[in-house]
Design an enzyme around this catalytic site. Structure first.
Site, PDB file in Angstrom:
ATOM      1  N   LYS A   1      31.829  46.811  49.539  1.00 30.95           N
ATOM      2  CA  LYS A   1      33.263  46.106  49.322  1.00 30.95           C
ATOM      3  C   LYS A   1      34.295  46.572  48.080  1.00 30.95           C
ATOM      4  O   LYS A   1      33.312  47.020  47.330  1.00 30.95           O
ATOM      5  CB  LYS A   1      33.192  45.005  48.651  1.00 30.95           C
ATOM      6  CG  LYS A   1      34.718  44.101  48.564  1.00 30.95           C
ATOM      7  CD  LYS A   1      34.253  43.056  48.129  1.00 30.95           C
ATOM      8  CE  LYS A   1      34.381  41.986  46.922  1.00 30.95           C
ATOM      9  NZ  LYS A   1      35.068  42.147  45.575  1.00 30.95           N
TER      10      LYS A   1
ATOM     11  N   ASP B   1      52.933  39.376  50.259  1.00 34.72           N
ATOM     12  CA  ASP B   1      54.251  40.272  49.878  1.00 34.72           C
ATOM     13  C   ASP B   1      55.025  39.833  50.522  1.00 34.72           C
ATOM     14  O   ASP B   1      54.209  38.616  52.515  1.00 34.72           O
ATOM     15  CB  ASP B   1      54.144  41.672  50.121  1.00 34.72           C
ATOM     16  CG  ASP B   1      55.402  41.822  48.346  1.00 34.72           C
ATOM     17  OD1 ASP B   1      56.208  41.510  48.869  1.00 34.72           O
ATOM     18  OD2 ASP B   1      54.720  42.687  48.339  1.00 34.72           O
TER      19      ASP B   1
ATOM     20  N   LYS C   1      43.137  41.911  48.807  1.00 33.76           N
ATOM     21  CA  LYS C   1      44.024  40.757  48.787  1.00 33.76           C
ATOM     22  C   LYS C   1      45.682  40.800  48.588  1.00 33.76           C
ATOM     23  O   LYS C   1      46.185  39.732  47.324  1.00 33.76           O
ATOM     24  CB  LYS C   1      43.889  39.976  47.636  1.00 33.76           C
ATOM     25  CG  LYS C   1      42.011  39.798  47.416  1.00 33.76           C
ATOM     26  CD  LYS C   1      41.775  38.591  46.088  1.00 33.76           C
ATOM     27  CE  LYS C   1      40.276  37.828  46.334  1.00 33.76           C
ATOM     28  NZ  LYS C   1      39.407  39.671  45.662  1.00 33.76           N
ATOM     29  N   LEU C   2      46.463  41.421  49.696  1.00 32.32           N
ATOM     30  CA  LEU C   2      47.647  41.829  50.051  1.00 32.32           C
ATOM     31  C   LEU C   2      48.273  40.600  49.884  1.00 32.32           C
ATOM     32  O   LEU C   2      48.344  39.284  51.130  1.00 32.32           O
ATOM     33  CB  LEU C   2      48.453  42.460  51.293  1.00 32.32           C
ATOM     34  CG  LEU C   2      47.763  44.422  50.999  1.00 32.32           C
ATOM     35  CD1 LEU C   2      46.540  44.449  50.475  1.00 32.32           C
ATOM     36  CD2 LEU C   2      48.885  44.662  52.245  1.00 32.32           C
TER      37      LEU C   2
ATOM     38  N   THR D   1      38.331  31.567  43.485  1.00 33.23           N
ATOM     39  CA  THR D   1      37.028  29.884  43.168  1.00 33.23           C
ATOM     40  C   THR D   1      37.831  30.301  41.568  1.00 33.23           C
ATOM     41  O   THR D   1      37.487  29.036  41.159  1.00 33.23           O
ATOM     42  CB  THR D   1      36.188  30.574  43.154  1.00 33.23           C
ATOM     43  OG1 THR D   1      35.628  31.660  43.393  1.00 33.23           O
ATOM     44  CG2 THR D   1      35.426  30.360  44.774  1.00 33.23           C
TER      45      THR D   1
ATOM     46  N   ASP E   1      31.790  46.866  42.249  1.00 33.38           N
ATOM     47  CA  ASP E   1      33.154  46.847  41.267  1.00 33.38           C
ATOM     48  C   ASP E   1      32.512  47.798  39.617  1.00 33.38           C
ATOM     49  O   ASP E   1      32.314  47.704  38.426  1.00 33.38           O
ATOM     50  CB  ASP E   1      33.148  45.969  40.464  1.00 33.38           C
ATOM     51  CG  ASP E   1      33.305  44.335  41.877  1.00 33.38           C
ATOM     52  OD1 ASP E   1      33.668  44.536  42.322  1.00 33.38           O
ATOM     53  OD2 ASP E   1      32.261  43.703  41.244  1.00 33.38           O
TER      54      ASP E   1
ATOM     55  N   PRO F   1      55.732  39.608  54.582  1.00 33.01           N
ATOM     56  CA  PRO F   1      55.828  39.740  55.804  1.00 33.01           C
ATOM     57  C   PRO F   1      56.097  41.448  56.551  1.00 33.01           C
ATOM     58  O   PRO F   1      54.688  42.190  56.389  1.00 33.01           O
ATOM     59  CB  PRO F   1      56.305  39.440  56.321  1.00 33.01           C
ATOM     60  CG  PRO F   1      56.923  37.741  56.651  1.00 33.01           C
ATOM     61  CD  PRO F   1      57.431  38.260  55.041  1.00 33.01           C
ATOM     62  N   ASN F   2      57.223  41.337  55.670  1.00 38.51           N
ATOM     63  CA  ASN F   2      57.641  43.380  56.968  1.00 38.51           C
ATOM     64  C   ASN F   2      56.906  44.639  55.974  1.00 38.51           C
ATOM     65  O   ASN F   2      56.328  45.089  55.771  1.00 38.51           O
ATOM     66  CB  ASN F   2      58.802  43.774  56.482  1.00 38.51           C
ATOM     67  CG  ASN F   2      59.834  44.815  56.729  1.00 38.51           C
ATOM     68  OD1 ASN F   2      58.793  45.370  57.887  1.00 38.51           O
ATOM     69  ND2 ASN F   2      60.088  45.478  55.985  1.00 38.51           N
TER      70      ASN F   2
ATOM     71  N   GLY G   1      27.830  41.652  44.192  1.00 33.76           N
ATOM     72  CA  GLY G   1      27.639  42.737  43.242  1.00 33.76           C
ATOM     73  C   GLY G   1      26.676  43.157  41.970  1.00 33.76           C
ATOM     74  O   GLY G   1      25.237  43.087  42.686  1.00 33.76           O
ATOM     75  N   ARG G   2      26.878  42.022  41.272  1.00 31.73           N
ATOM     76  CA  ARG G   2      25.490  42.341  39.881  1.00 31.73           C
ATOM     77  C   ARG G   2      24.398  42.018  40.678  1.00 31.73           C
ATOM     78  O   ARG G   2      23.218  42.916  39.400  1.00 31.73           O
ATOM     79  CB  ARG G   2      26.272  41.523  38.902  1.00 31.73           C
ATOM     80  CG  ARG G   2      27.326  42.046  37.896  1.00 31.73           C
ATOM     81  CD  ARG G   2      28.363  41.476  37.454  1.00 31.73           C
ATOM     82  NE  ARG G   2      28.377  40.123  37.936  1.00 31.73           N
ATOM     83  CZ  ARG G   2      29.376  39.295  37.326  1.00 31.73           C
ATOM     84  NH1 ARG G   2      29.342  38.770  35.972  1.00 31.73           N
ATOM     85  NH2 ARG G   2      29.644  37.736  37.814  1.00 31.73           N
TER      86      ARG G   2
ATOM     87  N   ASP H   1      38.896  45.075  49.745  1.00 33.24           N
ATOM     88  CA  ASP H   1      39.376  43.900  49.031  1.00 33.24           C
ATOM     89  C   ASP H   1      40.224  44.263  48.068  1.00 33.24           C
ATOM     90  O   ASP H   1      40.438  43.634  47.241  1.00 33.24           O
ATOM     91  CB  ASP H   1      38.172  43.522  48.261  1.00 33.24           C
ATOM     92  CG  ASP H   1      38.507  42.042  47.461  1.00 33.24           C
ATOM     93  OD1 ASP H   1      39.317  41.200  48.317  1.00 33.24           O
ATOM     94  OD2 ASP H   1      37.382  41.811  46.991  1.00 33.24           O
TER      95      ASP H   1
HETATM   96  O1  C5P Z   1      28.389  40.237  40.672  1.00 32.77           O
HETATM   97  P1  C5P Z   1      28.680  39.506  41.560  1.00 32.77           P
HETATM   98  O2  C5P Z   1      27.636  39.435  42.893  1.00 32.77           O
HETATM   99  O3  C5P Z   1      29.673  38.171  41.207  1.00 32.77           O
HETATM  100  O4  C5P Z   1      30.050  39.800  42.690  1.00 32.77           O
HETATM  101  C1  C5P Z   1      30.478  39.219  43.541  1.00 32.77           C
HETATM  102  C2  C5P Z   1      32.101  39.546  43.885  1.00 32.77           C
HETATM  103  O5  C5P Z   1      32.885  39.140  44.756  1.00 32.77           O
HETATM  104  C3  C5P Z   1      33.097  40.777  43.154  1.00 32.77           C
HETATM  105  O6  C5P Z   1      33.524  41.453  43.566  1.00 32.77           O
HETATM  106  C4  C5P Z   1      34.176  39.321  43.536  1.00 32.77           C
HETATM  107  O7  C5P Z   1      35.484  39.368  42.639  1.00 32.77           O
HETATM  108  C5  C5P Z   1      33.772  39.395  44.461  1.00 32.77           C
HETATM  109  N1  C5P Z   1      34.467  37.212  45.017  1.00 32.77           N
HETATM  110  C6  C5P Z   1      34.260  36.190  43.988  1.00 32.77           C
HETATM  111  N2  C5P Z   1      34.235  34.952  44.098  1.00 32.77           N
HETATM  112  C7  C5P Z   1      35.789  35.273  44.840  1.00 32.77           C
HETATM  113  C8  C5P Z   1      36.303  35.909  45.655  1.00 32.77           C
HETATM  114  C9  C5P Z   1      35.392  37.509  44.971  1.00 32.77           C
HETATM  115  O8  C5P Z   1      33.187  36.485  43.638  1.00 32.77           O
HETATM  116  N3  C5P Z   1      35.884  33.723  45.475  1.00 32.77           N
END
Ligand code: C5P
Length: 232
Positions: A32, A64, A61-62, A119, A10, A66-67, A210-211, A59
Site C-alpha cells: 500500500k 472532488d 482517497k480522492l 475511523t 508508510d 466527478p469530472n 503497517g507497523r 491509497d
Molecule cells: O501501522 P498500522 O498497521 O496501524 O497501519 C495501518 C494503515 O492503514 C495505515 O497506512 C493507516 O493510514 C491505514 N488506515 C487505518 N485506518 C483506517 C484507514 C486506513 O489505519 N480507517
C-alpha cells in the site's frame, strides 16, 4: 485476486521503502502506497515498486467534483495499480465517474474501493462538524451500499464491520481492513484491533498491516506470520 496481506509502506522516501522491500526475497508483498510516499516521490515510485514485482494499492482517497475525479482516476489507472480508492462522501455520481475514468482501453481496470467514514471521525465529530445525526454504523453501511450501487468493488472498514458490510452488500463486495495486530503485539494508536486470524474468521478479504511488519525486528518473519494466519 484472493485473500491477501497488504503491507502499508508508510515511509517518506524511496530509499526507505526500497531498503524495506529488499528484505523480501521470496514472496513479494502486496504494497500500500499512501499520500506521504506518493507526494514525496511522485508517480515514479509506483512504477518502480510495480517493476519489482509487487501488486499495489494506491491509497490516495480522492474526493472532488466527478469530472476531476474521473480524469485523475484515468491517470492512476495508467500507472497500472491493482487497487485504488476514493471517499464515498463524494457522492454516488462521483463514484460512477471514477469508475469510468479507471477503465482502460483493453477493458481492464484496477479495483476501486471506497472509504466510508474515517475511523478518526467519531459520532460527535460527525454530528457537530458534518451535521450528520444518524448513528455512525448506519452511516458507514449507507455509504457502503452507495458504493455497491455505483458499481465499486468494496470498502475500507474496521475488521469489526466486515461481517455487516458483507451482510448488506453481498459476499463478493470486498472488505479491506486495517487495524490488525498480533495477539502478543503493541496496538499503538489503533483503538479497535483484530489479529490476522480473527480478521480471516470474520470474513475480511484483505488486511492492511503497517507497523506490526514495518517496525518489526524481523519484518519478513512478521509478514510471513500474517500470511500464515490470514491466507493459509
Ligand atoms: O501501522 P498500522 O498497521 O496501524 O497501519 C495501518 C494503515 O492503514 C495505515 O497506512 C493507516 O493510514 C491505514 N488506515 C487505518 N485506518 C483506517 C484507514 C486506513 O489505519 N480507517
Amino acid at each position: 485476486m484472493g485473500k491477501d496481506v497488504i503491507v502499508a509502506c508508510d515511509f517518506s522516501s524511496a530509499q526507505q521503502v526500497f531498503d524495506f522491500l529488499d528484505k523480501f526475497t521470496e514472496r513479494k508483498p502486496f504494497v500500500k502506497i499512501g499520500m506521504e510516499l506518493f507526494y514525496a516521490e511522485g508517480p515514479q515510485i509506483v512504477r518502480e515498486i510495480k517493476k519489482r514485482g509487487h501488486k499495489i494499492f494506491l491509497d490516495l482517497k480522492l474526493h472532488d467534483i466527478p469530472n476531476t475525479v474521473k480524469k485523475a482516476m484515468s491517470v492512476l489507472s495508467n500507472l497500472d495499480v491493482d487497487i485504488t480508492n476514493l471517499h464515498a462522501g463524494g457522492t454516488t455520481r462521483m463514484m460512477e465517474a471514477a469508475l469510468e475514468g479507471l477503465m482502460r482501453e483493453d477493458g481492464t481496470r484496477p479495483l476501486l474501493i471506497a472509504v466510508t467514514q474515517l475511523t478518526s471521525t467519531d459520532q460527535q465529530a460527525m454530528e457537530d462538524d458534518l451535521l450528520i445525526k444518524e448513528p455512525i454504523d448506519e452511516v458507514v453501511i449507507h455509504y457502503a451500499k452507495n458504493a455497491a450501487k455505483a458499481g465499486l468493488d468494496g470498502v475500507v472498514c474496521s475488521p469489526l464491520e466486515a461481517g455487516k458490510v458483507h451482510a448488506n452488500c453481498g459476499e463478493k463486495f470486498l472488505t479491506i481492513t486495517p487495524g490488525v495486530r498480533f495477539a502478543d503485539g503493541d496496538i499503538g494508536d489503533q483503538k479497535r484491533v483484530m489479529t490476522p486470524l480473527q480478521a480471516k474468521e470474520i470474513g475480511s478479504d484483505y488486511i492492511v498491516v503497517g507497523r506490526p511488519v514495518t517496525a518489526a525486528e524481523d519484518p519478513v518473519a512478521a509478514y510471513n506470520r500474517c500470511v500464515a494466519e490470514f491466507c493459509d
